[in-house]
Design a protein around this motif. Structure first.
Motif, mmCIF file in Angstrom:
data_model
loop_
_atom_site.group_PDB
_atom_site.id
_atom_site.type_symbol
_atom_site.label_atom_id
_atom_site.label_comp_id
_atom_site.label_asym_id
_atom_site.label_seq_id
_atom_site.Cartn_x
_atom_site.Cartn_y
_atom_site.Cartn_z
ATOM 1 N N LEU A 22 5.713 -1.354 -3.293
ATOM 2 C CA LEU A 22 5.901 -0.139 -2.519
ATOM 3 C C LEU A 22 4.771 0.021 -1.509
ATOM 4 C CD1 LEU A 22 6.887 2.376 -5.355
ATOM 5 C CD2 LEU A 22 8.416 1.276 -3.722
ATOM 6 N N SER A 23 5.110 0.589 -0.373
ATOM 7 C CA SER A 23 4.079 0.909 0.612
ATOM 8 C C SER A 23 3.403 2.232 0.232
ATOM 9 C CB SER A 23 4.720 1.028 1.998
ATOM 10 O OG SER A 23 5.545 2.185 2.051
ATOM 11 N N LYS A 24 2.366 2.584 0.955
ATOM 12 C CA LYS A 24 1.604 3.787 0.650
ATOM 13 C C LYS A 24 2.412 5.065 0.842
ATOM 14 C CE LYS A 24 -2.434 1.869 -0.279
ATOM 15 N NZ LYS A 24 -3.109 2.024 -1.595
ATOM 16 N N ASP A 25 3.445 5.029 1.709
ATOM 17 C CA ASP A 25 4.207 6.256 1.973
ATOM 18 C C ASP A 25 5.491 6.338 1.156
ATOM 19 O OD1 ASP A 25 5.696 4.312 3.208
ATOM 20 O OD2 ASP A 25 6.001 5.421 5.079
ATOM 21 N N ASP A 27 8.010 7.188 -1.946
ATOM 22 C CA ASP A 27 8.151 8.306 -2.872
ATOM 23 C C ASP A 27 9.209 7.974 -3.917
ATOM 24 O OD1 ASP A 27 6.366 10.454 -2.326
ATOM 25 O OD2 ASP A 27 7.449 10.834 -0.450
ATOM 26 N N ILE A 28 9.078 8.615 -5.083
ATOM 27 C CA ILE A 28 10.088 8.486 -6.129
ATOM 28 C C ILE A 28 10.607 9.878 -6.440
ATOM 29 C CG2 ILE A 28 10.559 7.801 -8.507
ATOM 30 C CD1 ILE A 28 8.506 5.619 -8.234
ATOM 31 N N HIS A 29 11.937 10.014 -6.418
ATOM 32 C CA HIS A 29 12.593 11.293 -6.624
ATOM 33 C C HIS A 29 13.419 11.253 -7.911
ATOM 34 C CE1 HIS A 29 12.776 12.146 -1.974
ATOM 35 N NE2 HIS A 29 11.597 11.666 -2.358
ATOM 36 N N ASN A 112 4.915 13.784 -8.327
ATOM 37 C CA ASN A 112 3.538 13.916 -7.866
ATOM 38 C C ASN A 112 2.699 12.766 -8.450
ATOM 39 O OD1 ASN A 112 1.310 15.036 -6.647
ATOM 40 N ND2 ASN A 112 1.004 16.619 -8.209
ATOM 41 N N LEU A 113 2.947 11.557 -7.959
ATOM 42 C CA LEU A 113 2.321 10.356 -8.508
ATOM 43 C C LEU A 113 1.384 9.711 -7.491
ATOM 44 C CD1 LEU A 113 5.517 8.671 -10.075
ATOM 45 C CD2 LEU A 113 3.926 10.252 -11.192
ATOM 46 N N SER A 114 0.373 9.047 -8.014
ATOM 47 C CA SER A 114 -0.470 8.225 -7.153
ATOM 48 C C SER A 114 0.319 6.976 -6.756
ATOM 49 C CB SER A 114 -1.741 7.818 -7.887
ATOM 50 O OG SER A 114 -1.429 6.944 -8.983
ATOM 51 N N HIS A 115 -0.179 6.252 -5.767
ATOM 52 C CA HIS A 115 0.496 5.025 -5.358
ATOM 53 C C HIS A 115 0.585 4.037 -6.515
ATOM 54 C CE1 HIS A 115 0.630 0.911 -3.563
ATOM 55 N NE2 HIS A 115 1.626 1.474 -2.896
ATOM 56 N N LYS A 116 -0.480 3.957 -7.299
ATOM 57 C CA LYS A 116 -0.492 3.043 -8.444
ATOM 58 C C LYS A 116 0.560 3.453 -9.476
ATOM 59 C CE LYS A 116 -3.625 1.101 -11.932
ATOM 60 N NZ LYS A 116 -5.029 1.127 -12.469
ATOM 61 N N GLN A 117 0.696 4.756 -9.715
ATOM 62 C CA GLN A 117 1.686 5.238 -10.671
ATOM 63 C C GLN A 117 3.117 5.005 -10.172
ATOM 64 O OE1 GLN A 117 0.126 9.238 -10.950
ATOM 65 N NE2 GLN A 117 -0.627 8.893 -13.044
ATOM 66 N N LYS A 118 3.310 5.191 -8.877
ATOM 67 C CA LYS A 118 4.637 4.920 -8.308
ATOM 68 C C LYS A 118 5.014 3.458 -8.500
ATOM 69 C CE LYS A 118 3.992 8.406 -4.694
ATOM 70 N NZ LYS A 118 3.753 8.625 -3.245
ATOM 71 N N GLN A 119 4.076 2.585 -8.232
ATOM 72 C CA GLN A 119 4.348 1.159 -8.379
ATOM 73 C C GLN A 119 4.636 0.816 -9.843
ATOM 74 O OE1 GLN A 119 4.590 -1.195 -5.736
ATOM 75 N NE2 GLN A 119 5.585 -2.279 -7.441
ATOM 76 N N LYS A 120 3.894 1.446 -10.745
ATOM 77 C CA LYS A 120 4.093 1.179 -12.176
ATOM 78 C C LYS A 120 5.499 1.596 -12.614
ATOM 79 C CE LYS A 120 1.855 1.822 -16.671
ATOM 80 N NZ LYS A 120 0.750 2.498 -17.417
ATOM 81 N N ILE A 225 1.352 15.566 -15.212
ATOM 82 C CA ILE A 225 1.000 14.144 -15.204
ATOM 83 C C ILE A 225 -0.520 14.044 -14.993
ATOM 84 C CG2 ILE A 225 1.453 13.949 -12.719
ATOM 85 C CD1 ILE A 225 2.219 11.153 -15.207
ATOM 86 N N THR A 226 -1.158 13.198 -15.772
ATOM 87 C CA THR A 226 -2.604 12.984 -15.592
ATOM 88 C C THR A 226 -2.815 11.952 -14.488
ATOM 89 O OG1 THR A 226 -3.042 13.487 -17.912
ATOM 90 C CG2 THR A 226 -4.738 12.283 -16.708
ATOM 91 N N ARG A 227 -3.560 12.369 -13.472
ATOM 92 C CA ARG A 227 -3.812 11.498 -12.320
ATOM 93 C C ARG A 227 -5.283 11.564 -11.975
ATOM 94 N NH1 ARG A 227 -0.653 12.857 -6.895
ATOM 95 N NH2 ARG A 227 -2.694 13.415 -6.074
ATOM 96 N N ASN A 228 -5.932 10.414 -12.046
ATOM 97 C CA ASN A 228 -7.379 10.342 -11.787
ATOM 98 C C ASN A 228 -8.155 11.326 -12.672
ATOM 99 O OD1 ASN A 228 -6.913 8.431 -9.728
ATOM 100 N ND2 ASN A 228 -6.516 10.077 -8.244
#
Length: 393
Positions: A22-25, A27-29, A112-120, A225-228
């Motif tokens: 996934l790119s930086k922009d 999103d997952i819905h 509301n996910l980080s890029h790393k979480q979206k990729q995961k 969600i726990t993020r950072n």
């Protein structure tokens, strides 16, 4: 869509790959789609997951509600509770247009996910869509197209995701939750109520409410969600992609209660004339008791011979007594067996006790069946009385 042809090339690859990034922009819905009363299975709504990445040129829909009529032994597996559903992958726009066509609202919760979480999460979905991983054994209430969406996040993020069920202010059973969506489908409602037993009357936990798509949406709105190292709302924002227009009530005016009440009236009339003429109307009784007996055998098979867990311990067997068939056929005999008198006497007592305890039984039995239970008790009592008075004839 600018890159629609690229998407059609990528979709077959997505189902056989875990390597798309996934790119930086991106999103997952989480998609929640409204109910459609034209079919029983669509009355509860639907859930799905959208992965949107315009930079890379794809907009992918992951749908856990796909099944294949052509799978081997489809109808046998359905009857036994072995129906395989699968995670289907399709183009988002096609999915969206289908639901809009049927006037079913579409809400999209942007996670509301980080890029790393979206990729995961995307990696999990790609893995889950592989041919060897995409199938699962469907369960109406515990493993369906909605719970799979929730579980995809739980399996991906484990303890990092937390659901707060304190917003649930009701103590509905699973059966009562199901009833909420079937007010326009009384025949479907009574079919479910008859076929499914005591497990349906378990009071659902807030987590279990999420077998319904609407409660997936509500549950996600009350999750974190726990993020950072920080707890954040799981949902960043909600987009109303399509707001359905009000539909005309499609409920049939000929409800199960009306049919059962008419049947009871016919039975009362037959009993009155039978009493006046000291006569059994054997054809009516054989049809009545044989039909309910066959229903009883079906319920017993669903309980004992299938993996439909919700069909276990079904108290509808109090009125749908399996032994009615074939015992009712013995009424056709010119010289009727002596045990028939005792059998129908016992049935009349069972029906009376069932009616007196109807509101207090641990299983909620559909009240549209009350006239049928009254009729069965009435005819059983009349048969017992008639046989007793004519046993020397």
């Amino acid at each position: 869509m600018k890159n629609i042809w690229l998407l059609f090339i990528l979709l077959p690859l997505i189902s056989n790959s875990q390597n798309l990034k996934l790119s930086k922009d991106a999103d997952i819905h989480i998609l929640t789609c409204g109910p459609y009363q034209g079919e029983l299975y669509s009355a509860f709504g639907h859930s799905a997951i959208r992965v949107k990445d315009h930079t890379n040129g794809y907009d992918i829909l992951y749908n856990y509600g796909v099944f294949d009529f052509d799978q081997p032994n489809f109808y046998l597996n359905f009857a036994r509770g072995h129906l395989n559903y699968k995670l289907g992958v399709t183009e988002y726009r096609r999915f969206r247009d289908y639901y809009i066509y049927y006037n079913r609202y579409i809400h999209e919760q942007v996670l509301n996910l980080s890029h790393k979480q979206k990729q995961k999460l995307f990696d999990f979905l790609q893995w889950n869509a592989l041919p060897e991983n995409q199938y699962y054994l469907y369960d109406y209430f515990y493993d369906n197209c909605a719970t799979r969406v929730r579980d995809a996040l739980v399996k991906t993020f484990e303890d990092s995701i937390q659901f707060d069920g304190s917003y649930i202010g009701t103590n509905y059973s699973i059966r009562e939750l199901t009833d909420l969506y079937l007010k326009q489908q009384p025949w479907g409602d009574i079919g479910i109520d008859v076929c499914l037993g005591l497990p349906m009357d378990k009071v659902a936990t807030p987590y279990e409410y999420m077998f319904l798509p609407d409660y997936i949406e509500s549950g996600f709105n009350h999750a974190t969600i726990t993020r950072n190292g920080k707890k954040l709302p799981l949902v960043k924002k909600t987009i109303v992609t399509y707001d359905s227009t009000p539909e005309q009530d499609q409920a049939s005016t000929i409800t199960p209660f009306i049919i059962m009440a008419i049947l009871l009236i016919i039975g009362v009339i037959i009993t009155y004339f039978g009493y006046k003429k000291n006569k059994l109307y054997v054809g009516f009784d054989v049809l009545l008791f044989s039909s309910t007996g066959l229903i009883g055998w079906l319920l017993l098979l669903l309980w004992l011979a299938t993996d439909h867990n919700a069909a276990a311990r079904n108290l509808n067997l109090l009125w749908a007594v399996p032994f009615h068939f074939p015992i009712a056929l013995l009424l056709f005999m010119r010289k009727k067996p002596t045990f028939l008198k005792k059998y129908f006497g016992a049935i009349s007592i069972i029906c009376l006790l069932s009616l007196l305890s109807w509101a207090f039984l641990p299983q909620q039995i559909n009240y549209a069946l009350v006239p049928l239970a009254v009729l069965l008790g009435l005819r059983a009592f009349y048969i017992q009385r008639h046989l007793s008075e004519n046993e020397t004839a």
